[in-house]
Write a protein that holds these residues in place. Structure first.
Motif, PDB file in Angstrom:
ATOM      1  N   TRP A 167      -6.206 -11.133   3.301  1.00 52.85           N
ATOM      2  CA  TRP A 167      -7.346 -10.256   2.953  1.00 52.85           C
ATOM      3  C   TRP A 167      -7.521 -10.355   1.456  1.00 52.85           C
ATOM      4  O   TRP A 167      -6.587 -10.146   0.689  1.00 52.85           O
ATOM      5  N   THR A 168      -8.732 -10.681   1.007  1.00 56.37           N
ATOM      6  CA  THR A 168      -8.939 -11.051  -0.397  1.00 56.37           C
ATOM      7  C   THR A 168     -10.156 -10.350  -0.993  1.00 56.37           C
ATOM      8  O   THR A 168     -11.184 -10.988  -1.236  1.00 56.37           O
ATOM      9  N   PRO A 169     -10.088  -9.062  -1.257  1.00 57.68           N
ATOM     10  CA  PRO A 169     -11.242  -8.391  -1.853  1.00 57.68           C
ATOM     11  C   PRO A 169     -11.491  -8.785  -3.295  1.00 57.68           C
ATOM     12  O   PRO A 169     -12.576  -8.528  -3.824  1.00 57.68           O
ATOM     13  N   PHE A 170     -10.505  -9.426  -3.952  1.00 58.90           N
ATOM     14  CA  PHE A 170     -10.620  -9.779  -5.360  1.00 58.90           C
ATOM     15  C   PHE A 170     -10.609 -11.299  -5.536  1.00 58.90           C
ATOM     16  O   PHE A 170      -9.948 -12.023  -4.783  1.00 58.90           O
ATOM     17  N   ALA A 171     -11.316 -11.754  -6.565  1.00 57.07           N
ATOM     18  CA  ALA A 171     -11.441 -13.195  -6.801  1.00 57.07           C
ATOM     19  C   ALA A 171     -10.094 -13.899  -6.979  1.00 57.07           C
ATOM     20  O   ALA A 171      -9.871 -14.969  -6.402  1.00 57.07           O
ATOM     21  N   PRO A 204      -7.256   4.576  -4.760  1.00 52.29           N
ATOM     22  CA  PRO A 204      -7.462   3.313  -5.480  1.00 52.29           C
ATOM     23  C   PRO A 204      -6.185   2.508  -5.665  1.00 52.29           C
ATOM     24  O   PRO A 204      -6.218   1.280  -5.621  1.00 52.29           O
ATOM     25  N   VAL A 205      -5.073   3.201  -5.877  1.00 53.36           N
ATOM     26  CA  VAL A 205      -3.798   2.495  -6.049  1.00 53.36           C
ATOM     27  C   VAL A 205      -3.432   1.744  -4.771  1.00 53.36           C
ATOM     28  O   VAL A 205      -3.018   0.575  -4.803  1.00 53.36           O
ATOM     29  N   PHE A 215      -4.273  -7.064  -3.569  1.00 52.68           N
ATOM     30  CA  PHE A 215      -3.496  -8.128  -4.210  1.00 52.68           C
ATOM     31  C   PHE A 215      -2.290  -8.530  -3.360  1.00 52.68           C
ATOM     32  O   PHE A 215      -1.915  -9.702  -3.335  1.00 52.68           O
ATOM     33  N   GLY A 216      -1.695  -7.569  -2.654  1.00 49.88           N
ATOM     34  CA  GLY A 216      -0.524  -7.889  -1.839  1.00 49.88           C
ATOM     35  C   GLY A 216      -0.869  -8.762  -0.646  1.00 49.88           C
ATOM     36  O   GLY A 216      -0.269  -9.823  -0.436  1.00 49.88           O
ATOM     37  N   GLY A 244      -3.466 -10.478  -0.311  1.00 54.35           N
ATOM     38  CA  GLY A 244      -4.055 -11.719  -0.805  1.00 54.35           C
ATOM     39  C   GLY A 244      -3.036 -12.794  -1.110  1.00 54.35           C
ATOM     40  O   GLY A 244      -3.386 -13.981  -1.214  1.00 54.35           O
ATOM     41  N   THR A 245      -1.768 -12.415  -1.259  1.00 62.43           N
ATOM     42  CA  THR A 245      -0.731 -13.409  -1.530  1.00 62.43           C
ATOM     43  C   THR A 245      -0.238 -14.092  -0.255  1.00 62.43           C
ATOM     44  O   THR A 245       0.468 -15.096  -0.329  1.00 62.43           O
ATOM     45  N   ILE A 246      -0.579 -13.550   0.908  1.00 61.40           N
ATOM     46  CA  ILE A 246      -0.141 -14.133   2.179  1.00 61.40           C
ATOM     47  C   ILE A 246      -1.063 -15.296   2.520  1.00 61.40           C
ATOM     48  O   ILE A 246      -2.262 -15.107   2.732  1.00 61.40           O
ATOM     49  N   THR A 247      -0.515 -16.487   2.567  1.00 56.53           N
ATOM     50  CA  THR A 247      -1.319 -17.696   2.722  1.00 56.53           C
ATOM     51  C   THR A 247      -1.476 -18.076   4.181  1.00 56.53           C
ATOM     52  O   THR A 247      -0.506 -18.105   4.940  1.00 56.53           O
TER      53      THR A 247
END
Length: 241
Positions: free
Chosen positions: A221-225, A31-32, A39-40, A42-45
Motif C-alpha cells: 500500500w503506497t499512499p506516498f511517492a 495521522p501518526v 510508509f510501513g 509501502g516497504t513490503i515488496t
C-alpha cells in the motif's frame, strides 16, 4: 447492615477536561497511524516479473509528492494516441507520462501555494471527481529528477495500457473524454476519470495499482511517492541500456 456509599463522581469540569484530552490525543494519533501504515506497508515488496534484456522500457517518475507512469504510446494491441485523441502515426509522441489524481487539485492548484484547506479536505475525503493527466514525453524519461526504469514484456505493457484506458471515462463513441482546465498547461492534457481520490486511494496508490495490473514490482500500500519509487532501481540520466 449499612450500605457502602456511592463513589463520588469527578467534578463536571474534570470530566469534560478528560474527554477533551482524549479527543485531542485521538486527533494526534490518527495521522501518526496513517503515516506509519503508509510508509510501513509501502516497504513490503510485491516483486512482479521483469526482464533484464530484450524487454520494453517502462518508467515511473516522481516530483517527490506525485508519481506517474511513462509507457510507449503504441504497442502490440493498443494505441493510446488514438484513445486520448492525440496525433497518430508518425506525428504521435513516442511515450506518454500518465498520472491520476483529484480533478479539483489538478484544476485549482497549479502551484503548492494555491492549495487551500477546502481543496485539501475535499480531496482527502473523496468529495471530488478524478482525472487523468497525460503528457507527451519527447526526451528520455531518465532526464526527470527522479525516474526509475525497468524492462517489461509486451503483455505487461499491454496490461498497463488497458488499466489506464479502464481508468478513463469514455465518450459515447469511444476514446477518453477530455476536459479543459482554466490554466495553461503546455504539453499536458486532462481527461475525466473513474473513481475518487481519497486518503486510502491516492495518486500514488493508483500508480501501484497500475503496476499490479502489469505484474511489475510495487509495494503493498503506497499512499506516498517514496513508497512507490523504492521498489524500482534508480536510473541515471542518459542511461538507455
Amino acid at each position: 447492615m449499612t450500605s457502602n456509599p456511592a463513589p463520588l463522581r469527578p467534578p463536571f469540569f474534570v470530566r469534560w477536561w478528560r474527554r477533551l484530552t482524549n479527543l485531542l490525543a485521538l486527533i494526534v494519533l490518527i495521522p501518526v497511524i496513517y503515516l506509519a501504515a503508509g510508509f510501513g506497508l509501502g516497504t513490503i515488496t510485491r516483486n512482479g516479473t521483469t526482464k533484464d534484456k530484450g524487454g520494453i522500457d517502462v518508467w515511473i517518475v516522481s516530483n517527490g509528492m506525485h508519481t506517474s507512469v511513462v509507457i510507449p504510446t503504441t504497442g502490440a494491441g493498443y494505441d493510446l494516441a488514438a484513445f486520448f485523441g492525440l496525433p497518430t502515426g508518425p506525428a504521435a509522441p513516442r511515450r506518454l507520462m500518465i498520472g491520476w489524481g483529484d480533478r479539483e487539485f489538478f484544476e485549482r492548484v497549479p502551484e503548492w501555494q494555491d492549495l487551500t484547506a477546502e481543496i485539501a479536505a475535499g480531496a482527502a475525503f473523496g468529495m471530488h471527481a478524478s482525472a487523468l493527466s497525460v503528457t507527451r514525453v519527447d526526451d528520455s524519461p531518465d532526464l526527470f529528477t527522479d525516474s526509475r526504469r525497468l524492462k517489461a514484456s509486451p503483455d505487461q505493457i499491454r496490461s498497463l495500457a488497458t488499466f489506464i484506458k479502464d481508468t478513463a471515462e469514455q465518450r459515447p463513441g469511444g476514446g477518453a473524454q477530455q476536459f479543459i482546465l482554466n490554466r495553461d498547461t503546455p504539453g499536458e492534457t486532462f481527461y475525466r476519470a473513474r473513481g475518487h481520490y481519497h486518503l486510502i486511494r491516492t495518486c500514488n496508490q493508483w500508480t501501484t495499482e497500475a503496476l499490479a495490473a502489469a505484474d511489475l514490482p510495487r509495494g503493498l500500500w503506497t499512499p506516498f511517492a517514496p513508497s512507490v519509487m523504492r521498489h524500482w532501481p534508480l536510473t541515471k540520466a542518459g542511461d538507455t541500456n
